[in-house]
Scaffold this motif. Structure first.
Motif, PDB file in Angstrom:
ATOM      1  N   VAL A 164       0.905  -1.122  -0.084  1.00  0.00           N
ATOM      2  CA  VAL A 164       0.016   0.045  -0.105  1.00  0.00           C
ATOM      3  C   VAL A 164       0.922   1.238   0.143  1.00  0.00           C
ATOM      4  O   VAL A 164       1.920   1.323   0.529  1.00  0.00           O
ATOM      5  N   ASP A 165       0.267   2.328  -0.493  1.00  0.00           N
ATOM      6  CA  ASP A 165       0.932   3.576  -0.545  1.00  0.00           C
ATOM      7  C   ASP A 165       0.648   4.331   0.475  1.00  0.00           C
ATOM      8  O   ASP A 165      -0.032   3.853   1.489  1.00  0.00           O
ATOM      9  N   GLN A 166       1.060   5.766   0.447  1.00  0.00           N
ATOM     10  CA  GLN A 166       0.910   6.293   1.896  1.00  0.00           C
ATOM     11  C   GLN A 166      -0.645   6.646   2.041  1.00  0.00           C
ATOM     12  O   GLN A 166      -1.038   6.898   3.293  1.00  0.00           O
ATOM     13  N   ASN A 167      -1.595   6.244   1.159  1.00  0.00           N
ATOM     14  CA  ASN A 167      -2.777   6.580   1.193  1.00  0.00           C
ATOM     15  C   ASN A 167      -3.740   5.246   1.224  1.00  0.00           C
ATOM     16  O   ASN A 167      -4.827   5.340   1.151  1.00  0.00           O
ATOM     17  N   GLY A 168      -2.970   4.026   1.477  1.00  0.00           N
ATOM     18  CA  GLY A 168      -3.548   2.826   1.720  1.00  0.00           C
ATOM     19  C   GLY A 168      -4.069   2.192   0.179  1.00  0.00           C
ATOM     20  O   GLY A 168      -4.936   1.179   0.245  1.00  0.00           O
ATOM     21  N   ILE A 169      -3.437   2.674  -0.786  1.00  0.00           N
ATOM     22  CA  ILE A 169      -3.949   2.152  -2.024  1.00  0.00           C
ATOM     23  C   ILE A 169      -2.969   1.273  -2.548  1.00  0.00           C
ATOM     24  O   ILE A 169      -1.750   1.437  -2.442  1.00  0.00           O
TER      25      ILE A 169
END
Length: 255
Positions: free
Chosen positions: A89-94
């Motif tokens: 996941v990226d910083q935004n949870g994607i």
């Protein structure tokens, strides 16, 4: 940790120390140096998954009908790493792969990767890839790094490949990246949040139990066979030497 693992780590200790204390740790002082670093390092981000996939082929089963293959702890290690590398996941949870995350970090900084990075995806097999690398317009240190990775995957034993993965990547990355993160946070140009997040994710997941499971994989593969341990040690040494060459190429800025 087994006696053999401790002995191997002692033998590679000078190379580990050279990496942890490499001049690259104070190299990134501006956007220009950061661009040099990322344009080199992105190839190491990309080729890592081929090492993982080779181990996945060896220790997990994708055949139908399915049957368990290899030690469960090793299956867990490889599958967990594949999960994290291909769909973290990226910083935004994607959900995103680490390679795509790294490319995003480059894009945010307006750094264009080498066109050869796109070409790499088009090669149908390792023979084609290994023939193309020497002709590519990329730094010599990157050529050496890629050639080492893919020639090892193609020609070396599974214990040697596992040693390259364990001691040339998983075991050294947390300590090596922490120094770079500390410098980026202290001295970096703007817009490095995604890069720092990428590096910190590796520090988080590659340390601790990943390393311990990788050691167990090495013990399983080599057992009490001193010949296998000797080959594994040599492969680990070479993997750290080629990483040093990559870091040297960045600092020398030989594009």
């Amino acid at each position: 940790m087994s006696t053999q693992i401790n002995r191997l780590k002692e033998q590679i200790s000078p190379l580990r120390d050279a990496l942890v204390h490499h001049p690259i740790n104070s190299f990134i002082q501006s956007t220009n140096e950061l661009e040099v670093f990322m344009k080199h390092h992105v190839f190491a981000v990309w080729d890592f998954m081929s090492l993982v996939k080779k181990l996945q082929q060896e220790f997990t089963s994708v055949d139908v009908p399915w049957n368990p293959k290899g030690p469960a702890e090793v299956r867990y290690l490889i599958n967990e790493i594949v999960l994290g590398e291909e769909s973290d996941v990226d910083q935004n949870g994607i959900y995103i792969s680490h390679f795509e995350l790294y490319l995003r970090a480059m894009e945010e900084l307006s750094f264009m990767p080498s066109p050869f990075l796109q070409e790499l995806r088009s090669f149908a097999n390792l023979d084609e890839l290994l023939l193309a690398i020497p002709k590519a317009t990329i730094p010599e240190s990157v050529k050496a790094f890629l050639t080492f990775t893919f020639s090892s995957i193609q020609n070396r034993s599974i214990e040697e490949i596992a040693a390259i993965f364990t001691f040339g990547r998983e075991d050294i990355i947390p300590e090596m990246f922490q120094v770079i993160v500390d410098q980026l946070k202290r001295d970096s140009p703007e817009k490095v949040e995604t890069l720092v997040y990428y590096l910190e994710r590796h520090i988080e997941v590659d340390g601790g139990h990943h390393s311990e499971l990788a050691y167990k994989m090495m013990d399983y593969l080599c057992g009490e066979d001193e010949t296998k341990w000797a080959k594994a040690t040599q492969a680990a040494v070479e993997s750290l030497q080629v990483r040093l060459k990559l870091w040297d190429g960045i600092v020398e800025n030989k594009a």
